[in-house]
Each structure stands twice: as C-alpha cells, then as structure tokens.
Scaffold this active site. Structure first.
Site, PDB file in Angstrom:
ATOM      1  N   CYS A 115      10.483 -17.281  40.825  1.00  0.00           N
ATOM      2  CA  CYS A 115       9.441 -16.340  40.403  1.00  0.00           C
ATOM      3  C   CYS A 115       9.171 -16.390  38.897  1.00  0.00           C
ATOM      4  O   CYS A 115       8.113 -15.942  38.438  1.00  0.00           O
ATOM      5  CB  CYS A 115       9.817 -14.918  40.809  1.00  0.00           C
ATOM      6  SG  CYS A 115      10.117 -14.723  42.579  1.00  0.00           S
ATOM      7  N   HIS A 264       5.839  -9.910  36.734  1.00  0.00           N
ATOM      8  CA  HIS A 264       5.964 -10.514  38.055  1.00  0.00           C
ATOM      9  C   HIS A 264       5.814  -9.425  39.100  1.00  0.00           C
ATOM     10  O   HIS A 264       6.389  -8.342  38.984  1.00  0.00           O
ATOM     11  CB  HIS A 264       7.327 -11.196  38.189  1.00  0.00           C
ATOM     12  CG  HIS A 264       7.672 -11.592  39.585  1.00  0.00           C
ATOM     13  ND1 HIS A 264       6.806 -12.284  40.397  1.00  0.00           N
ATOM     14  CD2 HIS A 264       8.793 -11.376  40.325  1.00  0.00           C
ATOM     15  CE1 HIS A 264       7.370 -12.489  41.573  1.00  0.00           C
ATOM     16  NE2 HIS A 264       8.578 -11.944  41.547  1.00  0.00           N
ATOM     17  N   ASN A 294       4.619 -10.407  46.868  1.00  0.00           N
ATOM     18  CA  ASN A 294       5.356 -11.243  45.922  1.00  0.00           C
ATOM     19  C   ASN A 294       4.988 -12.698  46.181  1.00  0.00           C
ATOM     20  O   ASN A 294       5.390 -13.281  47.181  1.00  0.00           O
ATOM     21  CB  ASN A 294       6.858 -11.025  46.101  1.00  0.00           C
ATOM     22  CG  ASN A 294       7.689 -11.844  45.133  1.00  0.00           C
ATOM     23  OD1 ASN A 294       7.200 -12.751  44.479  1.00  0.00           O
ATOM     24  ND2 ASN A 294       8.977 -11.527  45.061  1.00  0.00           N
TER      25      ASN A 294
END
Length: 339
Positions: A115, A264, A294
C-alpha cells in the site's frame, strides 16, 4: 540543470466498471452493510473484469495523466509501476504497460511496497530526477486486489478494491519553490506476519514459519491476504503519526501549514486518527475509501486525482501524502501543488 525541482504536471485515475456494494457482500459472507461501514467507512469497491489485467488498469490511468500533461508516451524518460498484483512474476508490469502504451527503449520497472508503493515510488523518482537522470517520469499505482482476496474471509474481503492512479512528473527550474519538497520512508520486516499473502509456489521452511501454516487460497488458486486487523490498526496509527511528525520537522513545517492530507485509503478509523494527530478537520482530508475501498498502491494517487478533478487543489497549497503497508512499510511525501 543543477538540482532541478520536480512537479506533477499530469494526473489520472481509472476504476473498473463493476461495482461491488456492501449489500452484494451480504450475500457472500456473514456481514452487513452497517457493520462494514461502521468499522471501515467502506460502502462499495470496484472489481476488475475477468478479461482485464492490472496492466490494463494502469494503462487507462496513464492515458489520462499523459493527456492531462499534454505529452505522449514518446516524451517519457522512465516508467514506474507500483503494484502488489503484477500481471506476471516477470517481466515487470511496467514493461507490459510500456508496450501497451506504444512506448519503446526507455527504462521501465516495478516497485513493490504494497500500500506504500506509490509513496515509495514518488520518493525514488524524485531522487533520480533531482540527480539529473530523467526529465519526465510516468509513475503509476495499480492493483487488482480482488484477485488475492479470500472471498470467504469476512475480515479481509470487505476491505479491498481494484483501480489505478497515475502521475506525470517533470523536472523544472532549480529555484522553483513549488513541486516535491521531500520524502520519509521506513520499513520493519519483524511485523510481516501481521499482514501478508504467501506466494502459492514458495517452499515452506522452518526459517519462514515458527508455527503450523494455514494456507488461505482464493477461488482462483492464488494465495490470499491474511491480516490480524486489530494489531495492524494499532501499529498503523502509531507509525503514521510518527512519520507525519518526522517529515514536518525535517522541513521545519507545522501541522497548520498543511492544506491537504492525502492518506492511504485503508480504513476510515486510521484516517481519522491521523487527522486528529494533525489537528486537521476531515474537510481538509482526501477521502475516497467509502467508494473505492482499499486499493493498495493505487489509493494515494486516486485520492489525489479525486481532489484534482473536483477542483479543490490550488497552486501553492501544501499537500502531505502518507501510507502504511504490509511489511510493515510506511512513508510520507510533501509537495506544493504547482499545476
């Protein structure tokens, strides 16, 4: 050119057409829309089509970013793709994207920091451009996370989605106060068992595992994401708070100097905790987690693109990008918007 500045001159994002809502997930696992939304902030996510690959998502985002910058792929000096879900083990997804865009004979490579991939990639590109190696770099974060999710595990399948975000980076004048300011990167592999996905073909050795291995395999036969959510949450909040303080102190800036936080998009609770540490109202935070979920390395560039296309970015605004990832790997970038 001596120590040039580095600017984002083009930006783009792409989401696959299929939308999976929390209501859809209610039919697949023991969960509810209310439970998912309350704990994660997610209402829906986009899912890659069966005939699409991660490179296809990257190509669509790249086309938009190149058009926004007013250049063609032939004017790019290097191409970096941040991804955890490559088309192939090798060659790199970046070379596949290069070919699909019609580019030839310039360096192209992948970067894998889960990520945090885009944040890592931005730091890497900036350093190489300031050193004079490249004038224009195309940086993409692209993921098809739905292909490594165990769709029977309600603790993880509710979190992830697919998409891509891209930026064109260009070197400018050395005395330009706008553009990228700097980055801070960290990693600590001792946390690796809290968030991971086994390679389906890797040998299992005593050095790799200190307890019996429970393989999770998704419907396509790939090793699926495993996460100890509560532990990940606690470490993420601590590390993100620390890295934000570090990068601000490094550049002698205060919390109040930040105009936009672009985090994020993992979980609304983590984002809220980071904003609270910065004493920032959520109306100064880029939020796409509700509609994107996500998307790993794609989430930061897509959230930045969301700010851009909505007209909320203004030249000279200070923007803080930050991400936390499996590994654990985490980091932050600072930039003054110059587009």
């Amino acid at each position: 050119m001596s120590n040039p500045s580095v600017h984002i001159t083009g930006i783009g994002g792409y989401l696959p057409e299929r939308i999976m809502t929390n209501a859809d997930l209610e039919k697949m696992v023991d969960t509810t829309d209310e439970w998912i939304a309350e704990r994660t902030g997610i209402r829906q996510r986009h899912i890659i089509a069966e005939d699409q690959m991660t490179s296809d998502l990257a190509v669509e985002a790249a086309k938009i970013a190149l058009a926004d910058a007013g250049i063609t792929i032939d004017e790019i000096d290097a191409l970096i793709v941040a991804t955890t879900t490559p088309d192939l083990i090798f060659p790199s997804t970046a070379t596949v994207v290069q070919s699909k865009l019609g580019g030839k004979d310039f360096p192209a490579w992948d970067i894998q920091a889960v990520c945090s991939g885009f944040v890592y990639g931005l730091a890497q590109a900036e350093g190489m451009m300031r050193g004079g190696m490249f004038k224009r770099v195309l940086l993409i974060g692209a993921e098809s996370m739905s292909r490594i999710v165990d769709w029977t595990d309600r603790g993880t399948c509710i979190l992830f989605g697919d998409g891509a975000g891209a930026v064109v980076l260009e070197a400018g004048e050395s005395d330009d106060a706008n553009g990228l300011i700097g980055s801070v990167l960290h990693a600590d592999g001792s946390y690796r068992d809290l968030l991971k996905a086994h390679h389906p073909h890797a040998p299992m050795t005593p050095e790799m595992h200190h307890e019996p291995v429970d393989f999770r395999i998704d419907s396509a036969g790939a090793a699926a994401v495993e996460m100890k959510g509560n532990e990940v949450f606690r470490v993420a909040v601590t590390k993100l708070g620390s890295v934000v303080n570090e990068i601000l102190a490094k550049h002698e800036l205060k919390d109040s100097d930040i105009d936009w936080l672009v985090p994020h998009q993992a979980n609304i609770r983590i984002i809220q905790a980071t904003a609270k540490k910065l004493k920032m109202d959520l109306n100064r935070v880029a939020l796409t987690v509700e509609k994107h979920g996500n998307t790993s390395s794609a989430s930061v560039p897509m959230a930045l693109n969301d700010l851009y296309v909505s007209g909320r970015l203004e030249k000279g605004q200070l923007i803080l990008l930050e991400a936390f990832a499996g590994g654990f790997a985490w980091g932050a970038n600072l930039l003054r918007w110059s587009k």
